[in-house]
Every structure is written in structure tokens, then in C-alpha cells.
Write a protein that holds these residues in place. Structure first.
Motif, PDB file in Angstrom:
ATOM      1  N   GLU A 172       0.829  -1.204   0.000  1.00  0.00           N
ATOM      2  CA  GLU A 172       0.000   0.000   0.000  1.00  0.00           C
ATOM      3  C   GLU A 172       0.865   1.257   0.000  1.00  0.00           C
ATOM      4  OE1 GLU A 172      -3.246   0.368  -0.418  1.00  0.00           O
ATOM      5  OE2 GLU A 172      -3.325  -1.804  -0.734  1.00  0.00           O
ATOM      6  N   ALA A 173       2.015   1.209   0.684  1.00  0.00           N
ATOM      7  CA  ALA A 173       2.918   2.358   0.692  1.00  0.00           C
ATOM      8  C   ALA A 173       3.408   2.670  -0.722  1.00  0.00           C
ATOM      9  CB  ALA A 173       4.107   2.086   1.614  1.00  0.00           C
ATOM     10  N   ILE A 174       3.696   1.630  -1.490  1.00  0.00           N
ATOM     11  CA  ILE A 174       4.119   1.821  -2.874  1.00  0.00           C
ATOM     12  C   ILE A 174       2.997   2.436  -3.695  1.00  0.00           C
ATOM     13  CG2 ILE A 174       4.849   0.637  -4.985  1.00  0.00           C
ATOM     14  CD1 ILE A 174       6.264  -1.407  -3.174  1.00  0.00           C
ATOM     15  N   LEU A 175       1.785   1.890  -3.552  1.00  0.00           N
ATOM     16  CA  LEU A 175       0.640   2.409  -4.303  1.00  0.00           C
ATOM     17  C   LEU A 175       0.332   3.856  -3.925  1.00  0.00           C
ATOM     18  CD1 LEU A 175      -1.760  -0.679  -4.206  1.00  0.00           C
ATOM     19  CD2 LEU A 175      -0.593   0.254  -6.219  1.00  0.00           C
ATOM     20  N   ASP A 176       0.489   4.186  -2.655  1.00  0.00           N
ATOM     21  CA  ASP A 176       0.181   5.545  -2.191  1.00  0.00           C
ATOM     22  C   ASP A 176       1.234   6.559  -2.616  1.00  0.00           C
ATOM     23  OD1 ASP A 176      -2.100   4.598  -0.972  1.00  0.00           O
ATOM     24  OD2 ASP A 176      -1.213   4.499   1.036  1.00  0.00           O
ATOM     25  N   PHE A 177       2.493   6.137  -2.658  1.00  0.00           N
ATOM     26  CA  PHE A 177       3.579   7.095  -2.836  1.00  0.00           C
ATOM     27  C   PHE A 177       4.094   7.186  -4.271  1.00  0.00           C
ATOM     28  CE2 PHE A 177       7.943   8.725  -2.273  1.00  0.00           C
ATOM     29  CZ  PHE A 177       7.672   9.850  -1.524  1.00  0.00           C
ATOM     30  N   ASP A 178       4.034   6.093  -5.007  1.00  0.00           N
ATOM     31  CA  ASP A 178       4.624   6.069  -6.348  1.00  0.00           C
ATOM     32  C   ASP A 178       3.550   6.349  -7.400  1.00  0.00           C
ATOM     33  OD1 ASP A 178       6.021   5.693  -8.649  1.00  0.00           O
ATOM     34  OD2 ASP A 178       6.626   3.637  -8.243  1.00  0.00           O
ATOM     35  N   PRO A 179       3.600   7.483  -8.095  1.00  0.00           N
ATOM     36  CA  PRO A 179       2.583   7.789  -9.106  1.00  0.00           C
ATOM     37  C   PRO A 179       2.616   6.837 -10.294  1.00  0.00           C
ATOM     38  CG  PRO A 179       4.369   9.400  -9.174  1.00  0.00           C
ATOM     39  CD  PRO A 179       4.594   8.560  -7.960  1.00  0.00           C
ATOM     40  N   ALA A 180       3.736   6.119 -10.469  1.00  0.00           N
ATOM     41  CA  ALA A 180       3.833   5.172 -11.587  1.00  0.00           C
ATOM     42  C   ALA A 180       3.138   3.853 -11.287  1.00  0.00           C
ATOM     43  CB  ALA A 180       5.301   4.910 -11.925  1.00  0.00           C
ATOM     44  N   ALA A 181       2.831   3.584 -10.006  1.00  0.00           N
ATOM     45  CA  ALA A 181       2.187   2.319  -9.627  1.00  0.00           C
ATOM     46  C   ALA A 181       0.688   2.432  -9.849  1.00  0.00           C
ATOM     47  CB  ALA A 181       2.491   1.995  -8.169  1.00  0.00           C
ATOM     48  N   LYS A 182       0.182   1.667 -10.793  1.00  0.00           N
ATOM     49  CA  LYS A 182      -1.220   1.781 -11.179  1.00  0.00           C
ATOM     50  C   LYS A 182      -2.126   0.761 -10.505  1.00  0.00           C
ATOM     51  CE  LYS A 182      -0.424   5.065 -14.205  1.00  0.00           C
ATOM     52  NZ  LYS A 182       1.040   5.204 -14.063  1.00  0.00           N
ATOM     53  N   SER A 183      -1.560  -0.361 -10.057  1.00  0.00           N
ATOM     54  CA  SER A 183      -2.424  -1.405  -9.496  1.00  0.00           C
ATOM     55  C   SER A 183      -1.615  -2.322  -8.584  1.00  0.00           C
ATOM     56  CB  SER A 183      -3.048  -2.242 -10.607  1.00  0.00           C
ATOM     57  OG  SER A 183      -2.063  -3.015 -11.280  1.00  0.00           O
ATOM     58  N   ARG A 184      -2.332  -3.057  -7.766  1.00  0.00           N
ATOM     59  CA  ARG A 184      -1.722  -4.051  -6.886  1.00  0.00           C
ATOM     60  C   ARG A 184      -0.978  -5.111  -7.695  1.00  0.00           C
ATOM     61  NH1 ARG A 184      -3.495  -8.919  -4.335  1.00  0.00           N
ATOM     62  NH2 ARG A 184      -2.891  -9.065  -2.140  1.00  0.00           N
ATOM     63  N   ALA A 185      -1.613  -5.559  -8.789  1.00  0.00           N
ATOM     64  CA  ALA A 185      -0.999  -6.592  -9.628  1.00  0.00           C
ATOM     65  C   ALA A 185       0.320  -6.107 -10.224  1.00  0.00           C
ATOM     66  CB  ALA A 185      -1.957  -7.005 -10.740  1.00  0.00           C
ATOM     67  N   GLU A 186       0.372  -4.834 -10.619  1.00  0.00           N
ATOM     68  CA  GLU A 186       1.602  -4.290 -11.191  1.00  0.00           C
ATOM     69  C   GLU A 186       2.736  -4.322 -10.177  1.00  0.00           C
ATOM     70  OE1 GLU A 186       3.216  -0.215 -13.405  1.00  0.00           O
ATOM     71  OE2 GLU A 186       1.226  -0.257 -12.475  1.00  0.00           O
ATOM     72  N   VAL A 187       2.440  -3.952  -8.938  1.00  0.00           N
ATOM     73  CA  VAL A 187       3.468  -3.973  -7.887  1.00  0.00           C
ATOM     74  C   VAL A 187       3.947  -5.403  -7.648  1.00  0.00           C
ATOM     75  CG1 VAL A 187       3.936  -3.519  -5.459  1.00  0.00           C
ATOM     76  CG2 VAL A 187       2.589  -1.886  -6.795  1.00  0.00           C
ATOM     77  N   LEU A 188       3.012  -6.346  -7.560  1.00  0.00           N
ATOM     78  CA  LEU A 188       3.364  -7.738  -7.282  1.00  0.00           C
ATOM     79  C   LEU A 188       4.224  -8.347  -8.388  1.00  0.00           C
ATOM     80  CD1 LEU A 188      -0.030  -9.070  -5.880  1.00  0.00           C
ATOM     81  CD2 LEU A 188       2.084  -8.728  -4.583  1.00  0.00           C
ATOM     82  N   LEU A 189       3.931  -8.002  -9.617  1.00  0.00           N
ATOM     83  CA  LEU A 189       4.578  -8.677 -10.739  1.00  0.00           C
ATOM     84  C   LEU A 189       5.768  -7.918 -11.321  1.00  0.00           C
ATOM     85  CD1 LEU A 189       1.378  -9.896 -12.636  1.00  0.00           C
ATOM     86  CD2 LEU A 189       2.883 -11.240 -11.163  1.00  0.00           C
ATOM     87  N   ALA A 190       5.855  -6.604 -11.059  1.00  0.00           N
ATOM     88  CA  ALA A 190       6.852  -5.814 -11.786  1.00  0.00           C
ATOM     89  C   ALA A 190       7.718  -4.909 -10.918  1.00  0.00           C
ATOM     90  CB  ALA A 190       6.143  -4.966 -12.849  1.00  0.00           C
TER      91      ALA A 190
END
Length: 275
Positions: A98-116
Motif C-alpha cells: 500500500e505504501a508503494i501504491l500511495d507514494f509512487d505515481p507510476a504504480a497503477k495497481s496491486r498486480a503491477e506492484v506484485l509482478l513488476a
């Protein structure tokens, strides 16, 4: 006996002098990758609960084998305790995600963080390896950390103490030492080193790496060294700085360099770079 055979025997005898730990690194890597896929259901088959349970049993058996190779006395009991702790580990990892999703404007989705996102994978491996490290498991936590290091370029010692909502952006070249202590809501960029001032073997049991308090941001290529060095709560550490002394809370630390811009007309001398 010819010279070739003699050398072969010599090498063999030298190896027999050292006690061996026959941990299978390939099996450790496969277990780690499969644990990640199972824990976050990144494979469609895991969305079926019966399959999810079956995979848990497989993962349990694989961990038991790795623990036995790591000379854990009661690998079955330890495996049970480890899997009971996974709910808490998973909760911490969700806070990191959630910290990544909240802070990184390039993170578009949970799946993107998990896989990339290599940073998240490195944090996942750290939290698994740290659980094993805290419970005195031999070698396996270091092997897992080095697998993450080889995949992501992020080197986090399993002995480090890292709080919740940890954010790593890009990540390549990050080094976090064994006795580093990092609070919650900390954000770190590529190339950051949390290292020791001395690599003396006599100081192996001392705190050699810095303390980073809550809500700190450390930008790219900053180097922070020393067990007595503390970065105070809410401080912002700019890129390319070198720090060996404590920084007060809410400070802004940055390295100022001068960049000169001229037109070609103003600056007639030809700059000749020989490479």
C-alpha cells in the motif's frame, strides 16, 4: 599415481576438513518463488481454495526439507510455527504494498506492484528471511537474501530491523547492513547505502549500521554509515550525500553542486573528451 590424480585427491581431502551444510540453493529459490505466488495468489490456479490448500502442503514439505538441510533440530515444529506467523508477515507486506501504491505515481495497481516491482520482491524476501534469522536458522536466510540480491540488485541483510510501510523505489544498488534499524513509513531510493564505518571482525556483535527513524526519506545514492548514526524522525536526506553523524528530526540534508550553463557562442573553447 599421476600428477592429475594427486591434485584431485588433494582437493577432495581439503574439502573433507570443513564441515559441510548441503543446502540446495535451487530448491530454496523454487520454494521462495512458489511461496510468493501462493501468498499473493499471482497464479490463477491459486484462486481455487482446494488448490490453495494443496500448495500450502507442498510448500510446508519443501520448507521442512530446507530446514533439515539447515540443521534445524525439529524442522516439523519449526515449519508449523513459521506458517502460523505468515498471517502477520502477510499483513506487514500488504502495508508495504500500500505504501508503494500511495507514494509512487507510476504504480497503477496491486498486480503491477506484485509482478513488476523489484523493490517489493526484495522486501518480501527480507521479511521471510528475517523471520528465519530471528529464530536462529542457519544459512537459509542468507541464501534467500542473496537470491533476492541477484534478482533485484537490492542487498538487505536478513538481520536488519525494518518497520512497516517500507518503500523502495527502483532499488538497484541499495545496501542495508545487518544491524541497521529502520522505522515505519521510510522511503529509500536507488543506490542508498546503510553501512558500517568499520569492517573489523572484532565488532561483529556490535551495532555497526545506522538507525533510520519513522517517516524518513532517503534519496538516490546517499551513503549513511555507523552504528551510532541516527537519522531523526521526518528528516529528508538528499541525493549523493555522505553522512557519518546523527541528523536531527525534521532536518533537510542535501549536497549542493554548481552547474554552469553557457551558450556555444559565449564559450568558444572546444571541449575535447578523450575516451
Amino acid at each position: 599415481m599421476n600428477q592429475s590424480n594427486f591434485n584431485c585427491e588433494l582437493l577432495f581431502q581439503r574439502n573433507l576438513k570443513e564441515k559441510r551444510n548441503f543446502l540446495d540453493k535451487t530448491k530454496a529459490e523454487n520454494w521462495l518463488e512458489n511461496l510468493f505466488a501462493w501468498l499473493f495468489c499471482t497464479q490463477e490456479e491459486c484462486l481455487d481454495y482446494d488448490t490453495f490448500q494443496e500448495k500450502e502442503l507442498i510448500l510446508r514439505n519443501e520448507l521442512q526439507t530446507l530446514l533439515k538441510q539447515s540443521e534445524v533440530v525439529s524442522e516439523i515444529d519449526f515449519t508449523n510455527r513459521f506458517y502460523e506467523s505468515l498471517v502477520a508477515i502477510h499483513s506487514d507486506l500488504l502495508s508495504d504494498l500500500e505504501a508503494i501504491l500511495d507514494f509512487d505515481p507510476a504504480a497503477k495497481s496491486r498486480a503491477e506492484v506484485l509482478l513488476a516491482y523489484p523493490g517489493f520482491f526484495a522486501i518480501f524476501v527480507y521479511r521471510i528471511a528475517n523471520n528465519l534469522w530471528v529464530h536462529k536458522v542457519n544459512i537459509l536466510p542468507r541464501v534467500l537474501s542473496e537470491l533476492a540480491h541477484s534478482k533485484t540488485g537490492i542487498d538487505i541483510h536478513p538481520g536488519a530491523n525494518i518497520g512497516k510501510c517500507f518503500f523502495i523505489d527502483h532499488g538497484t544498488g541499495i545496501v542495508i547492513g545487518e544491524t541497521a534499524k529502520i522505522g515505519s513509513n521510510v522511503k529509500i531510493y536507488q543506490g542508498v547505502t546503510l553501512g558500517a564505518l568499520s569492517v573489523s571482525k572484532e565488532k561483529a556483535k556490535e551495532k555497526r549500521h545506522p538507525t533510520i527513524e519513522d517517516d524518513v526519506i532517503i534519496y538516490a545514492n546517499a551513503t549513511i554509515l555507523g552504528g551510532n548514526t541516527t537519522i531523526g524522525k521526518g528528516a529528508i536526506i538528499g541525493g549523493n550525500v555522505w553522512i557519518t553523524e546523527s541528523i536531527p528530526a525534521q532536518s533537510l540534508v542535501y549536497h549542493k553542486s554548481e552547474i554552469i550553463v553557457k551558450t556555444k557562442i559565449e564559450y568558444n573553447n572546444i571541449i575535447d573528451f578523450s575516451i
